[in-house]
Design a protein around this motif. Structure first.
Motif, PDB file in Angstrom:
ATOM      1  N   ILE A  34       0.832  -1.202   0.000  1.00 41.35           N
ATOM      2  CA  ILE A  34       0.000   0.000   0.000  1.00 41.35           C
ATOM      3  C   ILE A  34       0.870   1.256   0.000  1.00 41.35           C
ATOM      4  O   ILE A  34       0.580   2.226  -0.707  1.00 41.35           O
ATOM      5  CB  ILE A  34      -0.983  -0.012   1.183  1.00 41.35           C
ATOM      6  CG1 ILE A  34      -1.983  -1.158   0.976  1.00 41.35           C
ATOM      7  CG2 ILE A  34      -1.702   1.325   1.323  1.00 41.35           C
ATOM      8  CD1 ILE A  34      -2.942  -1.369   2.126  1.00 41.35           C
ATOM      9  N   PHE A  35       1.959   1.243   0.771  1.00 37.41           N
ATOM     10  CA  PHE A  35       2.881   2.382   0.785  1.00 37.41           C
ATOM     11  C   PHE A  35       3.398   2.671  -0.626  1.00 37.41           C
ATOM     12  O   PHE A  35       3.372   3.806  -1.084  1.00 37.41           O
ATOM     13  CB  PHE A  35       4.049   2.109   1.741  1.00 37.41           C
ATOM     14  CG  PHE A  35       5.055   3.227   1.819  1.00 37.41           C
ATOM     15  CD1 PHE A  35       4.845   4.289   2.684  1.00 37.41           C
ATOM     16  CD2 PHE A  35       6.197   3.209   1.030  1.00 37.41           C
ATOM     17  CE1 PHE A  35       5.768   5.334   2.757  1.00 37.41           C
ATOM     18  CE2 PHE A  35       7.117   4.236   1.100  1.00 37.41           C
ATOM     19  CZ  PHE A  35       6.902   5.305   1.965  1.00 37.41           C
ATOM     20  N   ARG A  36       3.843   1.644  -1.322  1.00 38.22           N
ATOM     21  CA  ARG A  36       4.360   1.825  -2.685  1.00 38.22           C
ATOM     22  C   ARG A  36       3.274   2.330  -3.634  1.00 38.22           C
ATOM     23  O   ARG A  36       3.521   3.218  -4.441  1.00 38.22           O
ATOM     24  CB  ARG A  36       4.960   0.526  -3.202  1.00 38.22           C
ATOM     25  CG  ARG A  36       6.282   0.189  -2.566  1.00 38.22           C
ATOM     26  CD  ARG A  36       6.788  -1.171  -3.030  1.00 38.22           C
ATOM     27  NE  ARG A  36       7.996  -1.511  -2.322  1.00 38.22           N
ATOM     28  CZ  ARG A  36       9.168  -1.671  -2.909  1.00 38.22           C
ATOM     29  NH1 ARG A  36       9.292  -1.538  -4.213  1.00 38.22           N
ATOM     30  NH2 ARG A  36      10.225  -1.981  -2.199  1.00 38.22           N
ATOM     31  N   LYS A  37       2.077   1.769  -3.522  1.00 31.62           N
ATOM     32  CA  LYS A  37       0.984   2.177  -4.416  1.00 31.62           C
ATOM     33  C   LYS A  37       0.586   3.628  -4.165  1.00 31.62           C
ATOM     34  O   LYS A  37       0.444   4.415  -5.099  1.00 31.62           O
ATOM     35  CB  LYS A  37      -0.215   1.260  -4.213  1.00 31.62           C
ATOM     36  CG  LYS A  37      -1.407   1.616  -5.065  1.00 31.62           C
ATOM     37  CD  LYS A  37      -2.570   0.667  -4.813  1.00 31.62           C
ATOM     38  CE  LYS A  37      -3.751   1.077  -5.654  1.00 31.62           C
ATOM     39  NZ  LYS A  37      -4.944   1.318  -4.878  1.00 31.62           N
ATOM     40  N   GLU A  38       0.411   4.008  -2.913  1.00 29.60           N
ATOM     41  CA  GLU A  38      -0.096   5.338  -2.579  1.00 29.60           C
ATOM     42  C   GLU A  38       0.954   6.446  -2.721  1.00 29.60           C
ATOM     43  O   GLU A  38       0.607   7.599  -2.947  1.00 29.60           O
ATOM     44  CB  GLU A  38      -0.672   5.348  -1.164  1.00 29.60           C
ATOM     45  CG  GLU A  38      -1.889   4.458  -0.994  1.00 29.60           C
ATOM     46  CD  GLU A  38      -3.061   4.866  -1.866  1.00 29.60           C
ATOM     47  OE1 GLU A  38      -3.294   6.080  -2.045  1.00 29.60           O
ATOM     48  OE2 GLU A  38      -3.751   3.965  -2.388  1.00 29.60           O
ATOM     49  N   THR A  39       2.234   6.111  -2.568  1.00 23.00           N
ATOM     50  CA  THR A  39       3.288   7.125  -2.654  1.00 23.00           C
ATOM     51  C   THR A  39       4.012   7.118  -3.990  1.00 23.00           C
ATOM     52  O   THR A  39       4.743   8.057  -4.291  1.00 23.00           O
ATOM     53  CB  THR A  39       4.345   6.921  -1.551  1.00 23.00           C
ATOM     54  OG1 THR A  39       5.021   5.669  -1.774  1.00 23.00           O
ATOM     55  CG2 THR A  39       3.731   6.964  -0.165  1.00 23.00           C
ATOM     56  N   SER A  40       3.849   6.056  -4.773  1.00 24.00           N
ATOM     57  CA  SER A  40       4.586   5.840  -6.025  1.00 24.00           C
ATOM     58  C   SER A  40       6.091   5.769  -5.784  1.00 24.00           C
ATOM     59  O   SER A  40       6.885   6.057  -6.683  1.00 24.00           O
ATOM     60  CB  SER A  40       4.273   6.938  -7.049  1.00 24.00           C
ATOM     61  OG  SER A  40       2.893   6.960  -7.323  1.00 24.00           O
TER      62      SER A  40
END
Length: 182
Positions: A34-40
């Motif tokens: 989720i961190f990677r998806k939401e922050t790119s």
């Protein structure tokens, strides 16, 4: 999770989804996908740090030089702090500017600070417990410190607290003579 870019867009304010009821609360403080998806962002955290400080303790402004530069994901599990990130990337349009956010156990906000920033925090409450993840390991030979009250940076620290510093932080370099990022 809600992600907001701050006045320096590379520094991100992260607000997790908190589930509360009469028993207390639950939230995922970090979930990589989720961190990677939401922050790119494609970052990996390799070390977790935990500090406890009393009111008025200021830790910082610290950073590590490449190739051991550290990005950080910060949060508070007890009390309240003023979290500061100073852009020390010479090529950045926000070079020498800072962002400040209050993080607390009540608001559960987190701050993502990328490589290329000096970082510090001041305990505002009677006691704070502060957690942060880093993208590289602690490397003492690469660590540097900028003087917390450098007049060039003009950080708006609270005036109502007696600031307490380590000897390392008392002897931080002035910003204009600090080793910085290209």
């Amino acid at each position: 999770m809600k992600v907001t870019s701050l006045s320096i867009p590379d520094v991100l304010l992260i607000e997790p989804h908190v589930f509360e009821d009469s028993r207390g609360f639950f939230f995922e403080s970090f979930r990589e996908d989720i961190f990677r998806k939401e922050t790119s962002l494609d970052v990996s955290f390799v070390q977790d740090n935990h500090s406890k400080s009393s009111q008025g303790v200021l830790r910082g402004l610290h950073y590590q030089l490449p190739p051991h530069a550290q990005g950080k994901l910060t949060r508070v599990i007890q009390g309240e702090v003023l979290d500061i990130a100073v852009d020390i990337r010479k090529s950045s349009p926000s070079f020498g500017q800072y962002v400040a956010e209050i993080l607390s156990s009540d608001n559960k906000k987190q701050l993502y600070i990328p490589e290329g920033f000096a970082h510090g925090f001041l305990t505002l409450s009677e006691v704070s417990e502060y957690l942060y993840k880093t993208t590289d390991f602690y490397h003492p030979e690469s660590e540097r410190s900028i003087l917390w009250n450098d007049i060039t940076l003009n950080i708006d620290w609270p005036k109502n607290l007696e600031i307490r510093l380590s000897s390392k932080d008392l002897n931080g370099a002035i910003f204009s003579s600090s080793e910085i990022f290209p």
